[in-house]
Design a protein around this motif. Structure first.
Motif, mmCIF file in Angstrom:
data_model
loop_
_atom_site.group_PDB
_atom_site.id
_atom_site.type_symbol
_atom_site.label_atom_id
_atom_site.label_comp_id
_atom_site.label_asym_id
_atom_site.label_seq_id
_atom_site.Cartn_x
_atom_site.Cartn_y
_atom_site.Cartn_z
ATOM 1 N N ILE A 69 -4.184 -7.702 -41.499
ATOM 2 C CA ILE A 69 -5.498 -8.330 -41.404
ATOM 3 C C ILE A 69 -5.361 -9.855 -41.414
ATOM 4 O O ILE A 69 -6.047 -10.548 -40.655
ATOM 5 C CB ILE A 69 -6.435 -7.831 -42.526
ATOM 6 C CG1 ILE A 69 -6.756 -6.347 -42.299
ATOM 7 C CG2 ILE A 69 -7.719 -8.663 -42.566
ATOM 8 C CD1 ILE A 69 -7.500 -5.676 -43.443
ATOM 9 N N ARG A 70 -4.451 -10.375 -42.229
ATOM 10 C CA ARG A 70 -4.212 -11.834 -42.250
ATOM 11 C C ARG A 70 -3.655 -12.318 -40.918
ATOM 12 O O ARG A 70 -3.962 -13.419 -40.474
ATOM 13 C CB ARG A 70 -3.245 -12.204 -43.374
ATOM 14 C CG ARG A 70 -3.894 -12.389 -44.723
ATOM 15 C CD ARG A 70 -2.979 -13.102 -45.723
ATOM 16 N NE ARG A 70 -1.640 -12.532 -45.806
ATOM 17 C CZ ARG A 70 -1.296 -11.498 -46.567
ATOM 18 N NH1 ARG A 70 -2.202 -10.893 -47.296
ATOM 19 N NH2 ARG A 70 -0.057 -11.054 -46.607
ATOM 20 N N PRO A 73 -5.984 -13.026 -36.746
ATOM 21 C CA PRO A 73 -6.416 -14.185 -35.960
ATOM 22 C C PRO A 73 -5.342 -14.723 -34.994
ATOM 23 O O PRO A 73 -5.673 -15.231 -33.925
ATOM 24 C CB PRO A 73 -6.762 -15.227 -37.028
ATOM 25 C CG PRO A 73 -7.132 -14.416 -38.224
ATOM 26 C CD PRO A 73 -6.195 -13.227 -38.181
ATOM 27 N N ARG A 156 -14.899 -5.899 -42.695
ATOM 28 C CA ARG A 156 -13.828 -6.852 -43.057
ATOM 29 C C ARG A 156 -13.065 -7.310 -41.807
ATOM 30 O O ARG A 156 -12.777 -8.494 -41.644
ATOM 31 C CB ARG A 156 -12.877 -6.200 -44.053
ATOM 32 C CG ARG A 156 -11.769 -7.101 -44.514
ATOM 33 C CD ARG A 156 -10.946 -6.461 -45.602
ATOM 34 N NE ARG A 156 -9.814 -7.301 -45.934
ATOM 35 C CZ ARG A 156 -8.852 -6.953 -46.753
ATOM 36 N NH1 ARG A 156 -8.888 -5.799 -47.379
ATOM 37 N NH2 ARG A 156 -7.834 -7.764 -46.995
ATOM 38 N N HIS A 159 -15.324 -9.471 -39.615
ATOM 39 C CA HIS A 159 -15.422 -10.801 -40.208
ATOM 40 C C HIS A 159 -14.179 -11.628 -39.867
ATOM 41 O O HIS A 159 -14.277 -12.797 -39.510
ATOM 42 C CB HIS A 159 -15.600 -10.713 -41.725
ATOM 43 C CG HIS A 159 -15.634 -12.042 -42.397
ATOM 44 N ND1 HIS A 159 -16.715 -12.889 -42.311
ATOM 45 C CD2 HIS A 159 -14.701 -12.683 -43.146
ATOM 46 C CE1 HIS A 159 -16.447 -13.991 -42.974
ATOM 47 N NE2 HIS A 159 -15.233 -13.889 -43.501
ATOM 48 N N SER A 160 -13.015 -11.009 -39.969
ATOM 49 C CA SER A 160 -11.768 -11.699 -39.631
ATOM 50 C C SER A 160 -11.771 -12.126 -38.164
ATOM 51 O O SER A 160 -11.336 -13.226 -37.832
ATOM 52 C CB SER A 160 -10.572 -10.781 -39.902
ATOM 53 O OG SER A 160 -9.367 -11.410 -39.545
ATOM 54 N N THR A 163 -14.812 -14.994 -37.555
ATOM 55 C CA THR A 163 -14.537 -16.347 -38.039
ATOM 56 C C THR A 163 -13.511 -17.032 -37.159
ATOM 57 O O THR A 163 -13.491 -18.252 -37.052
ATOM 58 C CB THR A 163 -14.040 -16.340 -39.496
ATOM 59 O OG1 THR A 163 -12.899 -15.501 -39.600
ATOM 60 C CG2 THR A 163 -15.141 -15.867 -40.429
ATOM 61 N N ASN A 164 -12.672 -16.256 -36.499
ATOM 62 C CA ASN A 164 -11.648 -16.830 -35.628
ATOM 63 C C ASN A 164 -12.162 -17.065 -34.213
ATOM 64 O O ASN A 164 -11.634 -17.897 -33.505
ATOM 65 C CB ASN A 164 -10.436 -15.895 -35.592
ATOM 66 C CG ASN A 164 -9.281 -16.466 -34.803
ATOM 67 O OD1 ASN A 164 -9.235 -16.298 -33.592
ATOM 68 N ND2 ASN A 164 -8.376 -17.136 -35.474
#
Length: 168
Positions: A69-70, A73, A156, A159-160, A163-164
């Motif tokens: 998930i990190r 982006p 989640r 959202h990731s 935001t990117n």
């Protein structure tokens, strides 16, 4: 070989707990099977020959899922401009049971969806279907990993992505 109580992904997206290894009573030939119970479905039992364990893999750890998930982006999105090529590619990705590839697919379709929405258009039916399939694959596994609901996982990851992708 897997063990009883291992949690595995079977097929494309079934997250299951191994309840037993042995020969089911209704089998005539003495062959070893994994008794798989899908998470959240106590009424279902799947029987998979132990020789077909290549159709399964261990569920990700929480650390592995967090890292994916990190990394989302920075991942390259997967979206071919040709419908035929894209559909074939997505079929292979779903079958691969590879979460990283699933996320690239999700990202690619989401970016295309945002582009089309900016032009007042919508995704074609095939892309919508593939988006739902890949969301189900990821949310099924990640909800088991993080012990939360599929909806929270979808939120989640959205959202990731959101935001990117604000600068689209």
């Amino acid at each position: 070989m897997y063990k009883v109580n291992d949690v595995v992904v079977y097929g494309c997206s079934k997250v299951c707990s191994i309840k037993k290894i042995g020969t089911p009573d209704f089998m005539r030939k003495p062959q070893e099977y994994y008794w798989l119970q899908p998470i959240g479905d106590a009424a279902t039992m799947l029987y998979v020959k132990t020789e077909h364990e290549d159709k399964m893999r261990c569920i990700l750890t929480e650390g592995q899922a967090d890292e994916l998930i990190r990394e989302l982006p920075e991942m390259e999105e997967m979206y071919d401009s040709s419908n035929k090529v894209r559909d074939r590619e997505y079929i292979q990705v779903i079958k691969s049971r590879d979460c990283s590839e699933w996320l690239k697919m999700w990202k690619g379709i989401t970016i295309e969806k945002m582009r089309k929405e900016q032009d007042g258009k919508s995704l074609n039916a095939s892309d919508e279907s593939n988006l739902k399939r890949v969301q189900d694959c990821i949310s099924s596994e990640f909800s088991a990993v993080f012990q939360t609901t599929k909806d929270k996982i979808v939120d989640r990851i959205r959202h990731s992505l959101d935001t990117n992708l604000i600068t689209l």
